[in-house]
Structures are given as C-alpha cells and as structure tokens.
Motif scaffolding. Structure first.
Motif, PDB file in Angstrom:
ATOM      1  N   SER A   1       2.741  -1.122  -3.099  1.00  0.00           N
ATOM      2  CA  SER A   1       3.569  -0.457  -2.083  1.00  0.00           C
ATOM      3  C   SER A   1       2.718  -0.010  -0.899  1.00  0.00           C
ATOM      4  O   SER A   1       3.132  -0.147   0.256  1.00  0.00           O
ATOM      5  CB  SER A   1       4.275   0.762  -2.687  1.00  0.00           C
ATOM      6  OG  SER A   1       5.158   0.355  -3.698  1.00  0.00           O
TER       7      SER A   1
ATOM      8  N   ASP B   1       9.774  -4.536  -1.231  1.00  0.00           N
ATOM      9  CA  ASP B   1       9.077  -3.767  -2.255  1.00  0.00           C
ATOM     10  C   ASP B   1       9.980  -3.604  -3.481  1.00  0.00           C
ATOM     11  O   ASP B   1      10.856  -2.749  -3.498  1.00  0.00           O
ATOM     12  CB  ASP B   1       8.667  -2.401  -1.692  1.00  0.00           C
ATOM     13  CG  ASP B   1       7.618  -1.721  -2.563  1.00  0.00           C
ATOM     14  OD1 ASP B   1       7.372  -2.206  -3.694  1.00  0.00           O
ATOM     15  OD2 ASP B   1       7.045  -0.712  -2.111  1.00  0.00           O
ATOM     16  N   GLU B   2       9.746  -4.432  -4.473  1.00  0.00           N
ATOM     17  CA  GLU B   2      10.532  -4.435  -5.723  1.00  0.00           C
ATOM     18  C   GLU B   2      12.040  -4.320  -5.461  1.00  0.00           C
ATOM     19  O   GLU B   2      12.685  -3.374  -5.915  1.00  0.00           O
ATOM     20  CB  GLU B   2      10.055  -3.306  -6.637  1.00  0.00           C
ATOM     21  CG  GLU B   2       8.564  -3.438  -6.938  1.00  0.00           C
ATOM     22  CD  GLU B   2       8.105  -2.537  -8.098  1.00  0.00           C
ATOM     23  OE1 GLU B   2       8.943  -2.259  -8.980  1.00  0.00           O
ATOM     24  OE2 GLU B   2       6.930  -2.160  -8.112  1.00  0.00           O
TER      25      GLU B   2
END
Ligand SMILES: Nc1ncnc2c1ncn2[C@@H]1O[C@H](COP(=O)(O)OP(=O)(O)O)[C@@H](O)[C@H]1O
Ligand SMILES: [Mg+2]
Lengths: 216, 229
Positions: free
Chosen positions: A44, A160-161
C-alpha cells in the motif's frame, strides 16, 4: 503517446522502520502487474507513493511520455489514479460519485451523463444511480470505487486489494472491468493476495520483499 | 390568563405581530452576517494548518459561551455617543441589535463549522485527490461533505439568537414599536405584571424554538449515515 512509470530506488520509513528500501522498477506501458507480498510488506505504501499521494524519503517516482519526463502537477495527476482499499464514497448519489472525476475535469454535462451511465452499467449499478452511495453493500461500494476511477479513463491505474472483502459476483464484475481496461492498452498495477486473480488478469507478478520489488 | 394569551395569538393582535416580525428580522439578519463570516472561518480552520490555529479554535470555543450582557455592554460602549462608532448614531436602533446578535452568533457558527469539517473522514480528501482534484477542489469536496454539520451549526446559532435577551435589551433599549422584540417584551411585560402578553409571546417563542430544534434534529439525522462507511 502513452504514459510510462519508472521507480528509481525509492526508500520510505515510518518512525525509523524501513518499509521500502531502494525499491526500483521500470513499468512497461500497457501491461498489467500484480503486486504480491505478505501483510505489512509495503504494497500500500508503494502504491500511495507511485500515485503521488506521498513522497518517498529517498529516490524518485518518474513518469514519462515518450522521452519527456512529466512534472508532478495536476495534468499528470489527472492521468493516473489509485483505487484505495477503503473507498471513501461521497455522501451523495451513486451517480454523483461516478461523475465526480468528470465534473472536476470540467467536462460538459451531457458527456458526464453518458459516461457515468455507461460505467455504472458495466459495474451493474445502473439501477442504483439515484441511491445514496453510503447505503451500498461493501461489494457494491468497491465496484463504485473502481467505476469512479475508471470513468475518466486514466492511463495508469493502481488498485490496492480491490477484491479483498467482496463476494464472488462482485469479484467477477471487477475483474471483467479491469480486463476491459487492459485491452485498451492502459497500465494496471494491482496489489492482491490472490495468485489466481493475477493469472486471470494475465499479469506479470511482482513480489514485494524486504522493501524491494522482484519480478517473478 | 391562558385564555387571554391565546386570544391575543389567534386574534393576530397588530402589536404582537409587529414584535414577532422584528424579532425574526433581527435574528435572521444577524444569522446571515454571522454565517457569511463564520462558515468560511470555521472551514478554513478545519482545512488548513497554520500558526496559531489551535489558539484561534480555542478562542472560538470560548466565545461560544460569551455572556450576552457583556457583549451588549461592549457594543453599547462602542456605539454610544462618546464611543468610537458613536458618529453613526446606531445605538437604540434595530441595527445595533443586529450587530450584537451577529457577535453572539459568529463564534457558534464558526466553531461548529470547524468541528463539522474536522469530522469528515480523511479518506474523503484522499479519494478526491486520487480522482484528480486540485487543492481547491479537494477542500470544496470536504466542505460539501460536511454540509449537514454546517447547516446544523447555522440552526444552532439561530436558536441562540432567538432566545437572547440581555444584549439586545442593552443596545436596543426596548423602544415600543421600534426595537421591541419578543424576548425583551416578555421581560418588560412580566415586570409590569402584564402576564397575558408575556405569556402569548412566550408560547410563540417556545413554538419557534421547538420548530428550530425539530429541523436541527432532522438535519443531524440526515448527516448521520455519513459515519457508516
Ligand atoms: N502512515 C503510516 N504511519 C506509520 N506506519 C505506517 C503508515 N503506513 C504504513 N505503515 C507501516 O508500514 C508497513 C507497511 O504497510 P503497508 O504498506 O500498508 O503494507 P501492505 O499494504 O503490504 O500490507 C506496516 O508495518 C505499517 O504499519
Ligand atoms: Mg495494504
């Protein structure tokens, strides 16, 4: 000419703990990269720095158009985007959320309507246009977050995910949208824990270990 | 006594009507001025980091509880013939009352606006940034996100100025047909033992307060699912 990202030995530490440590990589324009690594490995942080939300302590993030390096200013920032793990929907309708990126770019009203409607259809939220976005389920919220970022057709998208907390249906919709985006020669860099997802998206796999990136 | 009070209300007594109208005019005027100044000040202290920010915010918070009579006294001294603004001859006019009410309402609007803006989830600002917002657009997005809280701030200030009596009594003088408003009339008529008129006004004031509070409650509830995601 498409936008190309070059990461030059960036380091970042929080409170004396090194998270990124001389991390470098040349991303090719138009390709898809899956960023994997254990929790806390710095994915991240890496994405936030690439998306120009944070500064590295050392090293540089560079964007090139052909050979010309682009200054880190609004015109460049409007060609890249990061889909945050926590969406942060605006307290307004689903439509207004999807239209946000177009509105702030000063795009004409009818074009906004058309583009926002099209992207909402792609993430299967067309029927909820008028609903307040804060009343959506977590899967729908995540889909809106991606729609909101893709509506203005950025050249590089960082995710991000994006499918960490969603059900299979939402996951399918999101992956389909990413694939469509890929087909248009845009660069995708996605942090994920799901190796199958990385394969489905036909991506190069980058592993984040000890603050560095390694191509697998 | 109650019957007579209600009779006054329902017969739309002319004097009563004029008093209510002036009350509303003075309060709304003051509220407008206080909001025009207070919302930007509150928003800026919530959005920007600058030197003395903490000091400014504490000052606003302290001023929220300013004793109205002290404000009245200060405005009186400023506007009285020998005061710095004496040449404007504003003392004992509705304008003087508006000035005093504005001073009372400003810190409430500014301080509560500040809280509303600070209370916006930081992820909103980040999201705006990732979607390509310029610094100004980013700030406007955060303020827009705080809109229910800001509306609540303005309504809370209205509640305060509508109920206020000390300051406007001092600077307005409670002149019949000119600076006499609901609260000052209640004070005066009660003093004179003229309870019917006082009670009639009291009932109306209570109804207005109730209305303000109902609206405030509705606005706050509307802003509530802000905290959900
Ligand atoms: N803003 C921050 N302040 C302090 N520490 C942070 C901050 N952001 C991340 N970290 C730390 O940096 C490390 C990497 O975090 P992160 O980049 O979120 O990893 P990942 O996304 O791979 O799980 C973690 O140990 C985390 O605690
Ligand atoms: Mg992470």
């Amino acid at each position: 000419m498409s936008l190309r990202l070059s990461i030059d030995r960036i380091s970042k530490s929080y409170d004396g703990n090194a998270v990124l440590d001389g991390c470098r990589f040349e991303f090719e324009a138009g390709k898809t990269y899956a960023l994997i690594g254990s929790n806390g490995s710095g994915k991240s942080t890496f994405l936030r720095i690439c998306a120009l939300l944070e500064q590295p302590d050392k090293g540089a993030v560079r964007f090139f158009c052909g050979d010309a390096e682009q200054p880190h200013e609004i015109p460049l920032k409007r060609k890249i985007t990061l889909v945050l793990p926590k969406t942060g929907v605006f307290n307004s309708s689903v439509f207004n959320n999807a239209a946000y990126g177009l509105k702030i770019r000063g795009i004409a009203g009818n074009e906004i309507k058309e583009k926002a409607a099209r992207i909402l259809k792609l993430v299967k939220l067309a029927g909820k246009s008028a609903q307040n976005a804060q009343t959506l389920s977590s899967g729908e919220t995540q889909r809106l977050g991606i729609a909101r970022a893709m509506v203005f057709e950025p050249e590089i998208i960082f995710l991000d995910e994006p499918t960490a907390f969603v059900d299979a249906e939402s996951k399918g919709i999101i992956e389909e949208l990413i694939s469509k985006f890929k087909d248009r020669q845009r660069t995708v860099i996605i942090a994920t824990h799901d190796l199958h997802q990385a394969e489905r998206l036909d991506s190069q796999i980058l592993s984040m270990t000890e603050g560095r990136l390694k191509l697998l | 006594m109650f019957e007579k009070a209600f009779a006054l209300i329902f017969n739309t007594d002319h004097e009563l009507f004029a008093i209510i109208l002036l009350s509303l005019q003075v309060s709304l005027c003051a509220l407008c001025l206080a909001s025009i100044a207070g919302v930007p000040v509150g928003a800026l202290t919530g959005l920007k980091k600058f030197r003395f920010r903490g000091g400014v915010v504490s000052l606003l918070n302290t001023f929220m509880g300013l004793p109205p009579v002290v404000v009245g006294l200060c405005v009186y001294l400023t506007l009285s013939r020998s005061g710095p603004l004496g040449f404007m001859s504003l003392l004992y006019t509705p304008s003087a009352m508006v000035i005093a009410q504005t001073i009372l309402a400003f810190p409430i609007v500014a301080s509560l606006t500040h809280s509303a803006v600070v209370g916006v989830d930081p992820v909103i600002k980040q999201a705006a940034k990732t979607l390509g917002a310029s610094p100004l657009q980013e700030s406007l997005t955060v303020v827009k996100e705080a809109r229910y809280g800001i509306t609540a701030a303005v309504i809370a200030a209205l509640g305060r100025v509508m109920a206020e009596v000390g300051a406007i009594l001092i600077v307005g003088g409670n002149i019949a047909g000119y600076t006499r408003v609901m609260t000052t009339t209640i004070a005066l008529e009660t003093d004179k033992g003229n309870f019917e008129l006082a009670l009639a006004l009291g009932i109306i004031l209570l109804a207005i307060s109730l209305l303000i509070n109902v609206v405030l409650h509705m606005v706050q509830r509307k802003g509530h699912f802000q905290d959900k995601k």
